[in-house]
Design a protein around this motif. Structure first.
Motif, PDB file in Angstrom:
ATOM      1  N   VAL A 259     -10.046  10.330   0.291  1.00 39.80           N
ATOM      2  CA  VAL A 259      -9.371  11.590  -0.049  1.00 39.80           C
ATOM      3  C   VAL A 259     -10.156  12.753   0.555  1.00 39.80           C
ATOM      4  CG1 VAL A 259      -8.549  13.103  -1.885  1.00 39.80           C
ATOM      5  CG2 VAL A 259      -8.510  10.615  -2.213  1.00 39.80           C
TER       6      VAL A 259
ATOM      7  N   MET B 220       1.372   5.552   2.350  1.00 41.30           N
ATOM      8  CA  MET B 220       0.189   6.357   2.668  1.00 41.30           C
ATOM      9  C   MET B 220      -0.130   6.265   4.159  1.00 41.30           C
ATOM     10  SD  MET B 220      -2.354   5.579  -0.528  1.00 41.30           S
ATOM     11  CE  MET B 220      -3.614   6.682   0.081  1.00 41.30           C
TER      12      MET B 220
ATOM     13  N   ARG C 221       0.820  -1.215   0.000  1.00 36.73           N
ATOM     14  CA  ARG C 221       0.000   0.000   0.000  1.00 36.73           C
ATOM     15  C   ARG C 221       0.850   1.260   0.000  1.00 36.73           C
ATOM     16  NH1 ARG C 221      -3.815  -2.131   4.862  1.00 36.73           N
ATOM     17  NH2 ARG C 221      -4.823  -3.824   3.741  1.00 36.73           N
TER      18      ARG C 221
ATOM     19  N   SER D  39      -9.354   1.883   7.544  1.00 38.98           N
ATOM     20  CA  SER D  39      -9.748   0.489   7.754  1.00 38.98           C
ATOM     21  C   SER D  39     -10.799   0.380   8.855  1.00 38.98           C
ATOM     22  CB  SER D  39      -8.524  -0.368   8.104  1.00 38.98           C
ATOM     23  OG  SER D  39      -7.885   0.106   9.260  1.00 38.98           O
TER      24      SER D  39
ATOM     25  N   PRO E  78      -4.825  12.043   0.250  1.00 39.86           N
ATOM     26  CA  PRO E  78      -5.287  10.655   0.318  1.00 39.86           C
ATOM     27  C   PRO E  78      -4.748   9.929   1.558  1.00 39.86           C
ATOM     28  CG  PRO E  78      -3.441  10.803  -1.188  1.00 39.86           C
ATOM     29  CD  PRO E  78      -3.669  12.198  -0.649  1.00 39.86           C
ATOM     30  N   PHE E  79      -5.540   9.022   2.096  1.00 36.00           N
ATOM     31  CA  PHE E  79      -5.081   8.133   3.178  1.00 36.00           C
ATOM     32  C   PHE E  79      -5.914   6.856   3.146  1.00 36.00           C
ATOM     33  CE2 PHE E  79      -8.360  10.860   4.969  1.00 36.00           C
ATOM     34  CZ  PHE E  79      -9.154  10.002   5.734  1.00 36.00           C
ATOM     35  N   LEU E  80      -5.463   5.842   3.864  1.00 33.01           N
ATOM     36  CA  LEU E  80      -6.170   4.562   3.908  1.00 33.01           C
ATOM     37  C   LEU E  80      -6.964   4.470   5.206  1.00 33.01           C
ATOM     38  CD1 LEU E  80      -3.360   2.162   2.619  1.00 33.01           C
ATOM     39  CD2 LEU E  80      -5.350   2.962   1.351  1.00 33.01           C
TER      40      LEU E  80
ATOM     41  N   SER F  21     -16.041   7.006   3.275  1.00 29.75           N
ATOM     42  CA  SER F  21     -15.444   6.467   2.048  1.00 29.75           C
ATOM     43  C   SER F  21     -16.452   6.290   0.915  1.00 29.75           C
ATOM     44  CB  SER F  21     -14.786   5.119   2.342  1.00 29.75           C
ATOM     45  OG  SER F  21     -15.754   4.172   2.766  1.00 29.75           O
TER      46      SER F  21
ATOM     47  N   HIS G  89       1.315  13.205   7.678  1.00 31.27           N
ATOM     48  CA  HIS G  89       1.787  13.230   6.298  1.00 31.27           C
ATOM     49  C   HIS G  89       2.999  14.151   6.138  1.00 31.27           C
ATOM     50  CE1 HIS G  89       0.674  12.207   2.093  1.00 31.27           C
ATOM     51  NE2 HIS G  89       1.379  13.281   1.816  1.00 31.27           N
TER      52      HIS G  89
ATOM     53  N   ARG H 196     -10.321   1.062   2.719  1.00 30.65           N
ATOM     54  CA  ARG H 196     -10.714   1.927   1.607  1.00 30.65           C
ATOM     55  C   ARG H 196      -9.752   3.113   1.513  1.00 30.65           C
ATOM     56  NH1 ARG H 196     -13.317  -1.832   0.621  1.00 30.65           N
ATOM     57  NH2 ARG H 196     -15.573  -2.087   0.408  1.00 30.65           N
ATOM     58  N   LYS H 197      -9.544   3.561   0.292  1.00 29.61           N
ATOM     59  CA  LYS H 197      -8.761   4.784   0.080  1.00 29.61           C
ATOM     60  C   LYS H 197      -9.719   5.970   0.182  1.00 29.61           C
ATOM     61  CE  LYS H 197      -5.794   7.192  -3.237  1.00 29.61           C
ATOM     62  NZ  LYS H 197      -5.185   7.140  -4.588  1.00 29.61           N
TER      63      LYS H 197
ATOM     64  N   ARG I  28      -2.122   5.591   7.390  1.00 31.55           N
ATOM     65  CA  ARG I  28      -3.161   4.590   7.673  1.00 31.55           C
ATOM     66  C   ARG I  28      -3.967   5.009   8.896  1.00 31.55           C
ATOM     67  NH1 ARG I  28       0.372  -1.016   7.019  1.00 31.55           N
ATOM     68  NH2 ARG I  28       1.294  -0.483   5.004  1.00 31.55           N
TER      69      ARG I  28
END
Length: 413
Positions: free
Chosen positions: A243, A200, A197, A252, A248-250, A221, A387, A240-241, A202
């Motif tokens: 934005v 990015m 991944r 869960s 952008p970030f992931l 999401s 980030h 899911r990605k 999380r």
């Protein structure tokens, strides 16, 4: 309408004890939760039994008189299942089953495992649940099948050999070893997936079961994660990605926690919990409309400590403010003592914002999207902060990115 008529719930009674460490109020809270667990598993609780004891009876959990009372009730009302709020030892379960021969005897752990077995959709989740079930089953084999206690005699059965119970234990041990190996392989695959991944940020949604994590996941999401007003609706981690403002970030969505979570499940769901361990930011979702939400917070924090994730950056997200109802009390009534259960929503806000910091506590309704823009802004700021440390020069975060003194050197790298 037809669907409701076809559903047949098992008639169930639930049992708990009042001890020095667990008063009547606490027992009522636990039995309320046990009743919801029973409903989730497909049972209907028709009666509750409780007894005051210094400690559980090592042989039958309850006293002899109370066990006789339950036995009579089971016979008279055709009860199919009796569920105990605490985990029973193998000997307790065996002895109780001899008294309550007309029905199934389960404990809280067994019930939770059964719900997980119902909810497991993927091959990986089913493997994790089966491993937990086998680990729970192994020490209880002799109590569950009494005919296995005697070694068969007669032709071809004389001399050295295994008793049936030893044979069954060996089979279960072999199955446990096989499942552990299978999970190791899947764990490696999932570890590679997490590695792929990239760098990015999380973010993981954590919290007690049925607090609205999946609903929040869907709103953020714009995905369709399964949502239901039952416990443990989500077992498999969904990633899911997302934005927000070009950042952008992931995100869960993880399995919900619960009080007295069976240790077998914590062990077998290691990889699922790895999503939490490897997260950069936790969104701890809380159902503020639940009367015991503070205890839920403590339970989740304890599990986070157990999996060595208690020190991660965390934002407390108090969900379901639309459903929150506070008790109205007469402030002139000198008899009524105001406790936290009488707090207004504003009082809870000031309490938690002073405890966590204004930027670490949010109050929202995921269903009605109430205060949702504030939520998005806070999450954006937290993700942006992480980030920046990972990517010092980023044109999405710095409008004057082209003026960075080391831009040429960075871009060449």
């Amino acid at each position: 309408m037809l669907e409701k008529e076809t559903i047949k719930f098992e008639k169930t009674v639930i049992v708990g004890i009042v001890t020095q460490n667990q008063n009547e109020e606490k027992l009522t809270e636990y039995l309320d939760e046990l009743e919801f667990l029973t409903f989730t598993a497909g049972g209907e609780v028709v009666k509750r039994f409780s007894q005051k004891m210094e400690r559980p009876n090592p042989k039958t959990f309850l006293g002899t008189g109370k066990m006789d009372e339950i036995s009579h009730y089971v016979k008279e009302h055709d009860i199919t299942t009796v569920i105990f709020d605490d985990e029973l030892s193998p000997s307790q379960q065996k002895n109780i089953s001899k008294i309550l021969v007309e029905c199934k005897v389960l404990d809280r752990t067994n019930l939770i495992l059964d719900i997980f077995a119902q909810r497991a959709e993927t091959s990986y989740a089913r493997t994790q649940v089966e491993l937990a079930q086998c680990q729970y089953l192994l020490p209880r084999l002799s109590g569950m099948w009494t005919h296995l206690e005697r070694q068969k005699g007669g032709i071809g059965m004389r001399g050295p050999g295994e008793t049936e119970i030893e044979t069954d234990r060996r089979i279960v041990r072999d199955r446990i070893s096989l499942l552990k190996e299978k999970i190791k392989v899947i764990d490696k695959q999932m570890s590679v997936q997490r590695g792929n991944r990239g760098a990015m940020v999380r973010v993981a949604l954590v919290g007690y079961t049925n607090v609205g994590k999946s609903t929040l996941m869907n709103v953020i999401s714009k995905s369709e994660v399964f949502v239901e007003n039952k416990l443990f609706a989500t077992l498999d981690t969904t990633v899911r990605k997302v934005v927000i403002k070009n950042l952008p970030f992931l995100l869960s969505d993880t399995v919900g926690f619960i009080r007295k979570l069976p240790t077998q499940l914590v062990d077998s769901f290691k990889s699922t919990l790895d999503e939490v361990r490897e997260a950069d930011l936790l969104l701890h979702v809380v159902d503020i409309s639940h009367p015991d939400f503070e205890e839920h917070i403590a339970s989740v924090n304890q599990i986070l400590q157990d999996i060595k994730s208690g020190d991660k950056p965390t934002i407390m997200v108090f969900n379901k403010i639309d459903a929150y109802k506070h008790l109205t009390i007469d402030h002139d009534d000198l008899i009524t003592e105001k406790t936290s259960k009488h707090y207004t929503l504003e009082e809870w806000k000031s309490t938690w914002m002073s405890k966590m910091g204004e930027d670490k506590a949010l109050f929202i309704s995921a269903v009605n999207k109430e205060n949702f823009e504030e939520f998005r802004e806070k999450v954006y700021e937290a993700v942006r902060e992480i980030h920046i440390t990972r990517f010092p020069y980023n044109k999405f975060l710095y409008p004057d990115y082209h003026e960075a003194p080391d831009e040429k050197e960075v871009s060449e790298e």
